[in-house]
Design a protein around this motif. Structure first.
Motif, PDB file in Angstrom:
ATOM      1  N   CYS A  32      49.373  32.109  43.643  1.00  0.00           N
ATOM      2  CA  CYS A  32      49.356  30.910  42.806  1.00  0.00           C
ATOM      3  C   CYS A  32      48.306  31.026  41.712  1.00  0.00           C
ATOM      4  O   CYS A  32      47.319  31.745  41.857  1.00  0.00           O
ATOM      5  N   THR A  33      48.539  30.291  40.633  1.00  0.00           N
ATOM      6  CA  THR A  33      47.642  30.278  39.483  1.00  0.00           C
ATOM      7  C   THR A  33      47.095  28.872  39.279  1.00  0.00           C
ATOM      8  O   THR A  33      47.870  27.914  39.219  1.00  0.00           O
ATOM      9  N   ASP A  34      45.790  28.769  39.153  1.00  0.00           N
ATOM     10  CA  ASP A  34      45.155  27.481  38.870  1.00  0.00           C
ATOM     11  C   ASP A  34      45.255  27.220  37.373  1.00  0.00           C
ATOM     12  O   ASP A  34      44.563  27.845  36.570  1.00  0.00           O
ATOM     13  N   THR A  35      46.133  26.309  36.977  1.00  0.00           N
ATOM     14  CA  THR A  35      46.377  26.051  35.556  1.00  0.00           C
ATOM     15  C   THR A  35      45.321  25.142  34.934  1.00  0.00           C
ATOM     16  O   THR A  35      45.349  24.899  33.734  1.00  0.00           O
ATOM     17  N   SER A  36      44.376  24.647  35.731  1.00  0.00           N
ATOM     18  CA  SER A  36      43.353  23.739  35.202  1.00  0.00           C
ATOM     19  C   SER A  36      42.143  24.476  34.644  1.00  0.00           C
ATOM     20  O   SER A  36      41.264  23.856  34.049  1.00  0.00           O
ATOM     21  N   VAL A  37      42.083  25.805  34.837  1.00  0.00           N
ATOM     22  CA  VAL A  37      40.907  26.544  34.394  1.00  0.00           C
ATOM     23  C   VAL A  37      40.981  26.854  32.899  1.00  0.00           C
ATOM     24  O   VAL A  37      42.057  26.853  32.297  1.00  0.00           O
ATOM     25  N   GLU A  38      39.820  27.091  32.314  1.00  0.00           N
ATOM     26  CA  GLU A  38      39.769  27.599  30.948  1.00  0.00           C
ATOM     27  C   GLU A  38      39.976  29.115  31.010  1.00  0.00           C
ATOM     28  O   GLU A  38      39.538  29.750  31.963  1.00  0.00           O
ATOM     29  N   PRO A  39      40.691  29.721  30.060  1.00  0.00           N
ATOM     30  CA  PRO A  39      41.111  29.197  28.762  1.00  0.00           C
ATOM     31  C   PRO A  39      42.547  28.685  28.714  1.00  0.00           C
ATOM     32  O   PRO A  39      43.219  28.824  27.696  1.00  0.00           O
ATOM     33  N   GLN A  84      46.601  27.655  30.709  1.00  0.00           N
ATOM     34  CA  GLN A  84      47.631  28.158  31.614  1.00  0.00           C
ATOM     35  C   GLN A  84      48.127  29.542  31.240  1.00  0.00           C
ATOM     36  O   GLN A  84      48.299  30.396  32.125  1.00  0.00           O
ATOM     37  N   GLU A  85      48.378  29.796  29.964  1.00  0.00           N
ATOM     38  CA  GLU A  85      48.957  31.079  29.577  1.00  0.00           C
ATOM     39  C   GLU A  85      48.054  32.245  29.973  1.00  0.00           C
ATOM     40  O   GLU A  85      48.518  33.235  30.559  1.00  0.00           O
ATOM     41  N   MET A  86      46.766  32.138  29.685  1.00  0.00           N
ATOM     42  CA  MET A  86      45.854  33.215  30.033  1.00  0.00           C
ATOM     43  C   MET A  86      45.620  33.288  31.534  1.00  0.00           C
ATOM     44  O   MET A  86      45.376  34.367  32.093  1.00  0.00           O
ATOM     45  N   ALA A  87      45.721  32.145  32.216  1.00  0.00           N
ATOM     46  CA  ALA A  87      45.591  32.144  33.671  1.00  0.00           C
ATOM     47  C   ALA A  87      46.736  32.921  34.311  1.00  0.00           C
ATOM     48  O   ALA A  87      46.548  33.661  35.280  1.00  0.00           O
ATOM     49  N   ILE A  88      47.932  32.762  33.771  1.00  0.00           N
ATOM     50  CA  ILE A  88      49.094  33.491  34.287  1.00  0.00           C
ATOM     51  C   ILE A  88      48.937  34.988  34.053  1.00  0.00           C
ATOM     52  O   ILE A  88      49.205  35.803  34.945  1.00  0.00           O
ATOM     53  N   VAL A  89      48.485  35.368  32.850  1.00  0.00           N
ATOM     54  CA  VAL A  89      48.274  36.783  32.553  1.00  0.00           C
ATOM     55  C   VAL A  89      47.224  37.371  33.503  1.00  0.00           C
ATOM     56  O   VAL A  89      47.392  38.471  34.038  1.00  0.00           O
ATOM     57  N   SER A  90      46.158  36.637  33.734  1.00  0.00           N
ATOM     58  CA  SER A  90      45.100  37.108  34.631  1.00  0.00           C
ATOM     59  C   SER A  90      45.621  37.291  36.048  1.00  0.00           C
ATOM     60  O   SER A  90      45.311  38.279  36.728  1.00  0.00           O
ATOM     61  N   THR A  91      46.426  36.352  36.504  1.00  0.00           N
ATOM     62  CA  THR A  91      46.967  36.441  37.858  1.00  0.00           C
ATOM     63  C   THR A  91      47.945  37.598  37.979  1.00  0.00           C
ATOM     64  O   THR A  91      48.049  38.229  39.039  1.00  0.00           O
ATOM     65  N   ALA A  92      48.651  37.908  36.900  1.00  0.00           N
ATOM     66  CA  ALA A  92      49.538  39.077  36.915  1.00  0.00           C
ATOM     67  C   ALA A  92      48.743  40.360  37.134  1.00  0.00           C
ATOM     68  O   ALA A  92      49.191  41.266  37.847  1.00  0.00           O
ATOM     69  N   CYS A  93      47.543  40.448  36.545  1.00  0.00           N
ATOM     70  CA  CYS A  93      46.674  41.617  36.796  1.00  0.00           C
ATOM     71  C   CYS A  93      46.308  41.688  38.267  1.00  0.00           C
ATOM     72  O   CYS A  93      46.285  42.770  38.873  1.00  0.00           O
ATOM     73  N   CYS A  94      46.027  40.531  38.857  1.00  0.00           N
ATOM     74  CA  CYS A  94      45.695  40.452  40.280  1.00  0.00           C
ATOM     75  C   CYS A  94      46.854  40.948  41.137  1.00  0.00           C
ATOM     76  O   CYS A  94      46.659  41.710  42.100  1.00  0.00           O
ATOM     77  N   VAL A  95      48.072  40.554  40.789  1.00  0.00           N
ATOM     78  CA  VAL A  95      49.256  40.959  41.546  1.00  0.00           C
ATOM     79  C   VAL A  95      49.448  42.474  41.479  1.00  0.00           C
ATOM     80  O   VAL A  95      49.750  43.122  42.485  1.00  0.00           O
ATOM     81  N   GLN A  96      49.254  43.063  40.302  1.00  0.00           N
ATOM     82  CA  GLN A  96      49.394  44.511  40.172  1.00  0.00           C
ATOM     83  C   GLN A  96      48.409  45.229  41.092  1.00  0.00           C
ATOM     84  O   GLN A  96      48.759  46.221  41.741  1.00  0.00           O
ATOM     85  N   ASN A  97      47.188  44.736  41.158  1.00  0.00           N
ATOM     86  CA  ASN A  97      46.213  45.341  42.067  1.00  0.00           C
ATOM     87  C   ASN A  97      46.685  45.274  43.511  1.00  0.00           C
ATOM     88  O   ASN A  97      46.533  46.233  44.279  1.00  0.00           O
ATOM     89  N   MET A  98      47.275  44.155  43.905  1.00  0.00           N
ATOM     90  CA  MET A  98      47.724  44.004  45.287  1.00  0.00           C
ATOM     91  C   MET A  98      48.916  44.903  45.593  1.00  0.00           C
ATOM     92  O   MET A  98      49.029  45.445  46.695  1.00  0.00           O
ATOM     93  N   LEU A  99      49.802  45.085  44.626  1.00  0.00           N
ATOM     94  CA  LEU A  99      50.926  46.000  44.823  1.00  0.00           C
ATOM     95  C   LEU A  99      50.427  47.425  45.036  1.00  0.00           C
ATOM     96  O   LEU A  99      50.921  48.146  45.918  1.00  0.00           O
ATOM     97  N   LEU A 100      49.438  47.829  44.247  1.00  0.00           N
ATOM     98  CA  LEU A 100      48.886  49.178  44.389  1.00  0.00           C
ATOM     99  C   LEU A 100      48.113  49.329  45.694  1.00  0.00           C
ATOM    100  O   LEU A 100      48.193  50.363  46.363  1.00  0.00           O
ATOM    101  N   ALA A 101      47.367  48.288  46.073  1.00  0.00           N
ATOM    102  CA  ALA A 101      46.613  48.351  47.329  1.00  0.00           C
ATOM    103  C   ALA A 101      47.562  48.446  48.517  1.00  0.00           C
ATOM    104  O   ALA A 101      47.315  49.205  49.464  1.00  0.00           O
ATOM    105  N   SER A 102      48.655  47.698  48.487  1.00  0.00           N
ATOM    106  CA  SER A 102      49.643  47.766  49.561  1.00  0.00           C
ATOM    107  C   SER A 102      50.192  49.180  49.683  1.00  0.00           C
ATOM    108  O   SER A 102      50.298  49.737  50.786  1.00  0.00           O
ATOM    109  N   HIS A 103      50.526  49.771  48.557  1.00  0.00           N
ATOM    110  CA  HIS A 103      51.055  51.131  48.543  1.00  0.00           C
ATOM    111  C   HIS A 103      50.037  52.120  49.090  1.00  0.00           C
ATOM    112  O   HIS A 103      50.376  53.036  49.852  1.00  0.00           O
ATOM    113  N   SER A 104      48.772  51.950  48.728  1.00  0.00           N
ATOM    114  CA  SER A 104      47.734  52.883  49.171  1.00  0.00           C
ATOM    115  C   SER A 104      47.522  52.818  50.681  1.00  0.00           C
ATOM    116  O   SER A 104      47.076  53.793  51.286  1.00  0.00           O
TER     117      SER A 104
END
Length: 227
Positions: free
Chosen positions: A137-144, A146-166
């Motif tokens: 989930c993405t907290d849309t109330s944070v600065e800067p 919603q759009e940047m929050a979604i992009v940031s969370t996508a980076c988080c998801v990529q890390n988790m996909l790679l960690a799962s694979h590792s």
């Protein structure tokens, strides 16, 4: 002015005609520098942490990146709490806009909430044999915002996909956002606050048939200096 044999340059008086915004930015930069200094000191004292308990058996990082595949067939083997924590820690190590770290997670487990995926999102019956799943989930109330929050969370998801694979697991990004029907259903089912946007869900499990690596390198998509 001279002290202990060293020449010191007099310090000019500081004008205090600063706006509240400039003071905030300077204070934030100071805290960032303090954090960087503390991190460097920690590395200096403790040494660089190892990436794996047996580095000689771990794949190099580039090979890990290039061999990751989306997995939709699982053995049903449960995911240990320790491995889940490692995957989540990898996700939370991702960069984020203005260090907003907007990510939140709901862990879905077999026999309890894992079945929500198939009930809400069509064509995801394969998730029933996952060892666990992570609702991201993405907290849309944070600065800067919603759009940047979604992009940031996508980076988080990529890390988790790679960690799962590792760790020898397979996973796949199952979209929730931007389908409003799925967003509303997950908010209601998982009891999410209105400012919390369910972005995706990641089933995690041992692959029933690990897919082979695929070379997706495409030189036609690489441009130098200009298009």
């Amino acid at each position: 002015m001279q002290r202990d044999g060293l020449q010191q340059t007099p310090v000019a008086p500081v004008e205090r005609k600063e706006t509240g915004r400039s003071i905030f930015v300077k204070r934030r930069h100071l805290l960032q520098y303090m954090g960087i200094g503390a991190a460097a000191l920690g590395v200096g004292l403790a040494g660089v942490p190892a990436l794996a308990s047996s580095p000689d058996k771990a794949p190099d990082f580039i090979s890990l990146l290039r061999s990751r595949r989306s997995v939709r067939e699982y053995t049903g083997e449960p995911v240990s709490r320790e491995d889940l924590q490692s995957i989540l820690a990898a996700g939370m190590s991702a960069p984020s806009a203005q260090n907003c770290r907007p990510w939140h997670f709901v862990i879905l487990t077999p026999g309890k909430s894992l079945g929500w995926i198939d009930r809400i999102i069509p064509m995801t019956a394969y998730t029933a044999k996952a060892g666990a799943a992570i609702l991201v989930c993405t907290d849309t109330s944070v600065e800067p915002g919603q759009e940047m929050a979604i992009v940031s969370t996508a980076c988080c998801v990529q890390n988790m996909l790679l960690a799962s694979h590792s760790l020898g697991y397979g996973s796949v990004w199952v979209n929730i956002y931007p389908t409003q029907e799925y967003v509303d259903a997950w908010r209601e089912t998982a009891g999410l606050p209105r400012h919390m946007l369910p972005l995706c869900v990641l089933p995690v499990g041992r692959p029933a048939a690990p897919p082979p690596p695929v070379d997706r390198t495409d030189s036609g998509r690489i441009h130098y200096e200009s298009w």
